[in-house]
Design an enzyme around this catalytic site. Sequence first.
Site, PDB file in Angstrom:
ATOM      1  N   HIS A   1      40.389  40.833  43.077  1.00 39.94           N
ATOM      2  CA  HIS A   1      41.621  40.755  43.876  1.00 39.94           C
ATOM      3  C   HIS A   1      41.358  40.161  45.263  1.00 39.94           C
ATOM      4  O   HIS A   1      41.962  40.578  46.253  1.00 39.94           O
ATOM      5  CB  HIS A   1      42.258  42.138  44.022  1.00 39.94           C
ATOM      6  CG  HIS A   1      42.793  42.720  42.749  1.00 39.94           C
ATOM      7  ND1 HIS A   1      44.097  42.563  42.345  1.00 39.94           N
ATOM      8  CD2 HIS A   1      42.197  43.450  41.772  1.00 39.94           C
ATOM      9  CE1 HIS A   1      44.282  43.179  41.190  1.00 39.94           C
ATOM     10  NE2 HIS A   1      43.132  43.723  40.815  1.00 39.94           N
ATOM     11  N   GLU A   4      37.489  52.251  37.217  1.00 37.35           N
ATOM     12  CA  GLU A   4      36.699  51.290  36.449  1.00 37.35           C
ATOM     13  C   GLU A   4      35.225  51.303  36.822  1.00 37.35           C
ATOM     14  O   GLU A   4      34.363  51.030  35.986  1.00 37.35           O
ATOM     15  CB  GLU A   4      37.246  49.869  36.646  1.00 37.35           C
ATOM     16  CG  GLU A   4      38.554  49.599  35.933  1.00 37.35           C
ATOM     17  CD  GLU A   4      39.760  49.807  36.832  1.00 37.35           C
ATOM     18  OE1 GLU A   4      40.713  49.020  36.741  1.00 37.35           O
ATOM     19  OE2 GLU A   4      39.749  50.770  37.638  1.00 37.35           O
ATOM     20  N   ASP A  47      38.846  47.676  41.074  1.00 37.89           N
ATOM     21  CA  ASP A  47      39.566  47.656  39.790  1.00 37.89           C
ATOM     22  C   ASP A  47      39.668  46.236  39.233  1.00 37.89           C
ATOM     23  O   ASP A  47      39.548  45.256  39.957  1.00 37.89           O
ATOM     24  CB  ASP A  47      40.966  48.244  39.954  1.00 37.89           C
ATOM     25  CG  ASP A  47      41.838  47.431  40.902  1.00 37.89           C
ATOM     26  OD1 ASP A  47      41.300  46.939  41.917  1.00 37.89           O
ATOM     27  OD2 ASP A  47      43.035  47.281  40.637  1.00 37.89           O
ATOM     28  N   GLU A  48      39.886  46.166  37.927  1.00 35.28           N
ATOM     29  CA  GLU A  48      40.322  44.953  37.223  1.00 35.28           C
ATOM     30  C   GLU A  48      39.426  43.742  37.514  1.00 35.28           C
ATOM     31  O   GLU A  48      39.896  42.635  37.745  1.00 35.28           O
ATOM     32  CB  GLU A  48      41.771  44.647  37.578  1.00 35.28           C
ATOM     33  CG  GLU A  48      42.715  45.759  37.157  1.00 35.28           C
ATOM     34  CD  GLU A  48      44.156  45.526  37.582  1.00 35.28           C
ATOM     35  OE1 GLU A  48      45.048  46.124  36.964  1.00 35.28           O
ATOM     36  OE2 GLU A  48      44.394  44.767  38.542  1.00 35.28           O
ATOM     37  N   LEU A  49      38.115  43.967  37.483  1.00 39.28           N
ATOM     38  CA  LEU A  49      37.188  42.861  37.691  1.00 39.28           C
ATOM     39  C   LEU A  49      37.191  41.966  36.445  1.00 39.28           C
ATOM     40  O   LEU A  49      36.962  42.435  35.328  1.00 39.28           O
ATOM     41  CB  LEU A  49      35.794  43.420  37.932  1.00 39.28           C
ATOM     42  CG  LEU A  49      34.763  42.524  38.597  1.00 39.28           C
ATOM     43  CD1 LEU A  49      35.260  42.033  39.943  1.00 39.28           C
ATOM     44  CD2 LEU A  49      33.450  43.286  38.762  1.00 39.28           C
TER      45      LEU A  49
END
Length: 590
Positions: free
Chosen positions: A298, A411, A363-365
């Site tokens: 992000h 995560e 998060d959300e790598l």
Amino acid sequence: MRALLWGCALISSSFALWPQPKYFEHGSSTLWLSANVQLVHTSPTASTKPLGWLWTTVQQVIRPSHHGAPSTVGWLSLSSETLLQSAFERMKLKVLDGSFVPRKFYPRGAQFEPATDNPKRHIERIVIDEDPRNNLTSTRRHDKSEAYTIDISEDGAALIRITSPLGGLHALETFAQLFLAHSSPSAGSYTPYAPLLIHDSPVFEHRGLNLDISRNWISPADVMRTIEAMGANKLNRLHLHASDAQSWPLEIPALPDLALKGAYSSAQIWSTEDLEAVQLHGTYHGVQVFTEIDLPGHTTSIGNAYPSLVTAKDMPWSEYALEPPSGQLRLNSSEVPPFIHTLLDDLLSRTSRHSSLFHLGGDELNINAYRLDPTVKSSSHQILQPLVQAFIDLVISIATAYSLTVIMWEEMVLDWNLTLPHQDVIIQTWRGSDDDALGTILGKGYKTLFGSNAHWYLDCGYGYFVDPDPFNPESPIRPPYLDYCSPYKNWRHMYAYDPVADVPQSQRHLVVGGEVHLWGELTDTVNLDDMLWPRVAAAAEVMWSAPGRKPDESTTRRLADMRERLVMRGVRAGVVQMEWCLRHKGGCRL
């Protein structure tokens, strides 16, 4: 003599405290608040004289900034007397200058107000007894610091007992809710509950709101209004999701191009003064404000100023990110660690004056992006895992040097299996699809925050921000255009959430608390209040009073009362219940 009454029997009043206190014993006599009511604060280190003299000093210290938010110069600390006097003045404004006449809670023509031609008994002063030795029935440290009692006699003697100023802020918010405005001009404000006794303290230490200020413009003034509503609902943590792929709205003096090139425009930047003012405003309202800089994913907006730090920037986002635009920090670049040091040393040296927390994201790598990273050239989890470990270790080491506890998304534990210092971190869960996320993280011995997207995501049910591609016949964006976490989470659904139902007692001490989340894809300054309230208030009672309660009509009426009070304070909160149902108690049950 008091009678123990919980939301029943009083024809002349409506039991309406929110969040519900642990214990409320009250009678049915009327007391009025004197227009000249004074605050007397007693403590082992404070004087016992009225504290009105302090308010002039407080007003001189707080002055407007260019965004209309308070700003400070050279502020070092806030005394207990200053915090309590400020809260007392706010309470007086709410009660004496308020206009909440609860007409819509009674049938048309009903007589629900006390007579004004009878002799009145007034509360002339409020004594706050602050002493760490006060026995307020709470045994846990965080409970005791926020605990309070309110004792009001039938003749108007009002005593609040606390162990710290935090308890005083909560007590004065509750005190304000006890009062109603009379419809007769100049009649004043009254409580129909005398005599009364309240004992109260929170269930969870961390009772928060996660507010995204990066995807759409949310001004400091908007956040200050939100803080005031949070304080009224006894929420005590504001998590500012302050950066994302789409924009970088925070001024970082050591890296000025971050905001100059990363924000949507020069008019959509939070200055350092803005951020400090928001944090200070939070302190006055019992809300600790902390920032999240989402790392290492992000982070596309960093690339607007420092393109050599980011990989996969402006590549097709459907493959290299969960949202546009794609791009995240390189994991093995020698340029990234010095940048992270400069960024966090600048930010945390300022924010740590007002908060003990920092959120690093995590998060959300997207692993595909690292095939394009010239310092990695791989999407192999086996290769990436030690690089992610080293990066997170670096961020934690910088934050803990400022004595900060680090929060990160789940995560980092569940997907990347990082080894983290248990004493320095809190793991935040969010994925409703992983029903055992909380249990798995607790099983590893980490302190944890709850807030499942299946229950506490406020943006769910509003549809995607993604448009269908007319050249893609397989586009997933099709009727009825539902977003990934639909349906809409109404306030009853949020209220019924019990995050610790399956957590054994032996692990509950690791559950620090929770947060309700508002991601900003479809929220800006115009619709912010309606997106938050009254649903955040429903979550607030879960975290303050007890999780797992089922909403009933009394819940609806209490929340509707809180909504009216928020509206009176300038918060554009959504409707809780149809007015006919409020006027006809029992008429909308099924």
